[in-house]
Design an enzyme around this catalytic site. Structure first.
Site, PDB file in Angstrom:
ATOM      1  N   ASP A   1      -6.969  -2.334   3.277  1.00 14.49           N
ATOM      2  CA  ASP A   1      -5.983  -3.371   2.979  1.00 14.49           C
ATOM      3  C   ASP A   1      -6.363  -4.727   3.570  1.00 14.49           C
ATOM      4  O   ASP A   1      -5.701  -5.729   3.277  1.00 14.49           O
ATOM      5  CB  ASP A   1      -4.605  -2.968   3.523  1.00 14.49           C
ATOM      6  CG  ASP A   1      -4.117  -1.658   2.954  1.00 14.49           C
ATOM      7  OD1 ASP A   1      -4.256  -1.473   1.732  1.00 14.49           O
ATOM      8  OD2 ASP A   1      -3.609  -0.827   3.721  1.00 14.49           O
TER       9      ASP A   1
ATOM     10  N   ASP B   1       0.858  -1.171   0.000  1.00 16.68           N
ATOM     11  CA  ASP B   1       0.000   0.000   0.000  1.00 16.68           C
ATOM     12  C   ASP B   1       0.904   1.234   0.000  1.00 16.68           C
ATOM     13  O   ASP B   1       2.034   1.184   0.513  1.00 16.68           O
ATOM     14  CB  ASP B   1      -0.890  -0.024   1.249  1.00 16.68           C
ATOM     15  CG  ASP B   1      -1.739   1.230   1.363  1.00 16.68           C
ATOM     16  OD1 ASP B   1      -2.416   1.568   0.382  1.00 16.68           O
ATOM     17  OD2 ASP B   1      -1.704   1.864   2.433  1.00 16.68           O
TER      18      ASP B   1
END
Length: 893
Positions: free
Chosen positions: A589, A326
């Site tokens: 996530d 990420d």
């Protein structure tokens, strides 16, 4: 309340009056009694945790192919071993059962320790909330919040549950943990704020509309609940178990046919031989040895800021070849900064420092707004923003005006006004903006291609000296670029990851231009695509013909993605046979963290991300990830070495004793096979985690073909050594004639029992010494093991020798053979013969069974003693050798 439980009413969109009516509450909050009733109905405000029965968990460690064979042997020893005038094999049954219990207990304790560490971490991070109960404000655990509670949200708070804002000034909410967007969004009365987001500015009250699994966070985690995958470690154990079961099954069939149908052996005698095959044909301690190795490695990682929640993730990390990251908050700081060198000036007589000062005056650093903090942080002294001026009026940011402004009086008594904000809003303040507007838009477009956001600054004089005055015409003085900078160690981490054979991919919810600029600065490539490319939309001509799987494999990253996109990216990579890691910090996530083979949550990750991850970092920065990779590859090498050892010893005992039983009708006592297993595996359990190894510079994979072939060749060679020794000792006078020891020819029962002791010591000695062959990467004589391993070997060897020299056990049908024979075995255990050397030469050349050359630098030693063999040191060029050592130490650091 049923409508709330069933989510029949969308409380995020209905009018506030209907929210209070549906929740049966008011702005005065709930009573303690009402809250307790709702808590029993809705449950705690946290993610659901699946609890497993401790008893079933313990028994689960006995339910695998390796244990099945031992359980069958235990049943055979106590149930089938009757007849022939002998009692059941109680000693074998007790020994086998004890081994099973020890294995299960060790695995259970290690797994529980990992769970306890995870639970302690989560408890330490439990969030708090300020809630209105019984007309009083209280600080309570966020877990007890229920729909209808009124909470207070202020600067710096993490939103504890989904809630609708009540009356008050707008908030600035950081939703990067949910969406990946690094710029806060404004939320006013009536708007919904989601659990996991952070308040960056303002203070307001809110009414809770959803908790736990019913929140936005909980719905995201629902995808996690449907995600299950079997770890590679379990697959390897299963594969080794099946290999051993197949070899045992074939051996049993052969022995039964030959012993009973051809040789007409007694039932009980034949059964003892079958027990030897069952007990010796399975590496029963393998799960324990490998689990201990991983557990000690996990403990070492915890000292370096890495908490391992799933212990087998360490092995999976060794084979990880793709690492998805990420961006916001993981690769970057999630903190805006200014690139001072790129500031554009649009007014005469103004320099860069003046533009920064004017922008700082139009800021309020105490609000901790991310943009204001970035601007004021550019000053050498933040107090300079208000130095030598008198503040008259400050206009705060609002979602409509999209700018802030300060009216002030300078040291000469003149009034001025400065403003900063969205360029289009600042341009609207100008009387003639067409000409300067084109220049401003050109700069904005150029910066946008580089992933930079733009902040405009303007200035005006106020001759009337009144804060209500419109003042003189505004003067556009400059544009300031804003950027979320990478972490200080991100570029180095990515560089080291690439050097270790990892493909690093950025996956972000931010804009494509921003993702590309971040990738450029980090040196990870700019071959990135929008999330729509995953769905087959908006593809350019260069990628229009590529399948989605291949596109994902070749891309450096994707931008504008949602949680389901991240999940699909990981899924596609796994479909291409990659072992995929995912680093993240936010709720967005969570699905990908759970789906990935190795989910890694960074130090400042949300509670949801930590829950879904396999590994949690407790220290800031990503360098520790590289440390974890190197450690996992070292652990993998130890496990691989032991697996080869276990397979070879299994073949040695199973094949060797089968030949003795079928060709010479020699009946080796089953109990002594247990003793061999206990001594061998006991020494290994204590030492394997400290053995010196050479981690690879590329991702590791379990090459089962190589392991089975190598183990079978070595095991076959050891079995032939045992057969040759047995024939020599029982059929010739070689040993008595050469060494002056007692004769072990099969003349009477005593000699038979002594022969059993001699065979036991021979098998035990070369089995223990064989560990040095499998641990070495070249000639085992010249590669010194760690001292602890040598000591453990000495203790195990001495114990085995004492048993063979002195033990006279009627139940095990053995009798002491004296120290003369013990000396012979000490010599034999030092010489394994040519096949072991050939195997080591093959490994030294680093050529696998598939013909692929492998690069495996030595990285296992930090002192001056060379890790490579003496053979290498002598034959290689000295300067090249020293350079190699220097490179290895650099990689280790």
């Amino acid at each position: 309340m049923e409508s709330i439980m069933n989510e029949a009413v969308d409380l995020e969109k209905v009018p506030m009056e209907e929210v209070f009516e549906t929740l049966k509450c008011s702005q005065e909050g709930l009573s303690t009694e009402a809250a307790e009733q709702r808590l029993s109905l809705f449950g705690h405000n946290k993610l659901e945790e699946k609890r497993e029965s401790k008893i079933l968990k313990f028994l689960g460690f006995m339910w695998n192919p390796l244990s099945w064979v031992m359980e069958a042997a235990a049943i055979m020893a106590i149930v089938l071993a009757n007849g022939g005038g002998k009692p059941p094999e109680w000693q074998d049954f007790i020994g086998i059962t004890t081994l099973l219990l020890i294995n299960s207990t060790v695995c259970y304790v290690l797994e529980n320790n990992a769970d306890a560490a995870s639970a302690a971490l989560m408890a330490h991070l439990a969030p708090q909330a300020k809630v209105l109960r019984d007309g009083k404000w209280k600080e309570e655990d966020a877990a007890i919040l229920v729909p209808g509670d009124v909470i207070s949200v202020k600067l710096g708070d993490i939103i504890p549950a989904d809630a609708r804002l009540l009356e008050g000034d707008p908030l600035e909410i950081d939703q990067s943990a949910l969406t990946g967007e690094s710029i806060p969004v404004s939320k006013g009365p009536g708007d919904c704020v989601h659990s996991g987001s952070t308040c960056k500015q303002g203070e307001i009250q809110a009414v809770v509309i959803a908790t736990g699994v019913h929140t936005f966070l909980g719905r995201a985690v629902h995808l996690v609940d449907t995600t299950n995958h079997v770890g590679h470690f379990q697959k390897i154990l299963t594969a080794v178990g099946k290999y051993c079961i197949c070899s045992i099954a074939l051996g049993l069939i052969l022995e039964i046919i030959v012993m009973y149908a051809v040789q007409h052996r007694e039932y009980r005698t034949g059964l003892d031989n079958l027990l030897v095959l069952l007990i010796g044909g399975i590496p029963i301690a393998m799960p324990t040895v490998l689990s201990v190795t991983m557990a000690i490695g996990s403990k070492r990682l915890s000292r370096q800021g890495v908490i391992t929640k799933r212990i087998s993730a360490i092995v999976d990390m060794a084979g990880m070849d793709v690492l998805c990251c990420d961006k916001t908050g993981t690769l970057t700081l999630n903190k805006l900064t200014v690139d001072k060198n790129l500031i554009e000036i649009f007014a005469k007589g103004v320099d860069v420092d003046t533009v920064v000062l004017m922008a700082a005056r139009a800021s309020q650093a105490e609000n901790l707004d991310v943009i204001d903090a970035a601007i004021v942080g550019m000053l050498a002294d933040p107090k300079k923003a208000r130095a030598d001026i008198q503040e008259v009026h400050f206009l705060p940011f609002d979602p409509t005006g999209k700018r802030t402004a300060l009216t002030y009086i300078d040291s000469e008594g003149k009034m001025h006004r400065v403003t900063k904000g969205a360029p289009e809003q600042i341009l609207n303040l100008l009387h003639c903006k067409s000409e300067i507007g084109r220049r401003v838009n050109a700069v904005i477009d150029k910066w946008a291609e580089q992933g930079l956001r733009s902040l405009a600054v303007a200035y005006q004089e106020v001759p009337d000296g009144s804060k209500e005055s419109s003042g003189s015409p505004w003067q556009f003085i400059g544009l300031i670029p804003l950027f979320d900078p990478p972490r200080h160690d991100s570029a180095e981490t990515i560089r080291r990851a690439l050097s270790l054979g990892l493909s690093v991919k950025m996956i972000t919810g931010d804009q494509l231009a921003i993702a590309k600029e971040t990738g450029r600065r980090l040196g990870m490539g700019t071959n990135m695509y929008p999330s729509s490319a995953l769905l087959g939309q908006d593809r350019d001509e260069s990628i229009v013909a590529l399948p989605v799987d291949e596109l994902i494999e070749k891309a450096d990253g994707f931008a504008g993605v949602f949680p389901e996109h991240k999940y699909e990216i990981v899924k596609h990579l796994q479909a291409r046979k990659h072992i995929c890691g995912m680093i993240g910090n936010g709720v967005n996530d969570v699905p990908a963290l759970k789906k990935a083979d190795i989910g890694i949550a960074v130090a400042d990750a949300t509670d949801a991300a930590r829950s879904a991850a396999d590994i949690v970092l407790t220290e800031p920065g990503l360098n520790v990830v590289i440390t974890a990779v190197l450690n996992s590859r070292a652990i993998f090498q130890r496990m691989r070495n032991y697996t080869i050892y276990a397979v070879s010893i299994t073949i040695h005992i199973g094949f060797g004793f089968r030949l003795l039983a079928l060709f010479w009708q020699f009946n080796f006592p089953p109990f002594m096979v247990l003793i061999i297993a206990i001594l061998n595996d006991g020494a290994i359990i204590l030492t394997i985690s400290k053995d010196r190894v050479r981690p690879s510079s590329h991702p590791e994979r379990w090459n089962l073909t190589e392991i089975f072939v190598t183990g079978s060749i070595l095991g076959g060679y050891l079995a032939m050594m045992t057969v040759i020794f047995f024939w020599t000792a029982s059929r010739t006078d070689f040993f008595p004639y050469t060494f002056g020891v007692s004769n072990l020819k099969e003349k009477d029962v005593d000699n038979w029992r002594k022969l059993a002791s001699a065979v036991y010591l021979q098998v035990s000695s070369i089995s223990q010494a064989h560990l040095f062959v499998t641990h070495a990467r070249s000639w085992s004589y010249f590669e010194c093991p760690v001292l602890f391993l040598a000591l453990a070997f000495s203790v195990a060897q001495l114990t085995a020798t004492l048993i063979a020299v002195y033990a006279t056990w009627s139940f095990a049908t053995i009798e002491g053979i004296g120290w003369g024979w013990a000396g012979i075995f000490g010599i034999l255990s030092l010489n394994k013969g040519l096949p072991s050397r050939l195997k080591k030469i093959s490994e030294r050349k680093n050529v696998s069974f598939y013909g692929h050359r492998r690069r495996e630098p030595s990285m296992g030693c930090t002192h001056l003693t060379p890790v490579c063999s003496v053979y290498e040191a002598v034959t290689e060029n000295l300067a090249g050798w020293l350079k190699k050592q220097e490179e290895e130490l650099r990689l280790l650091d």
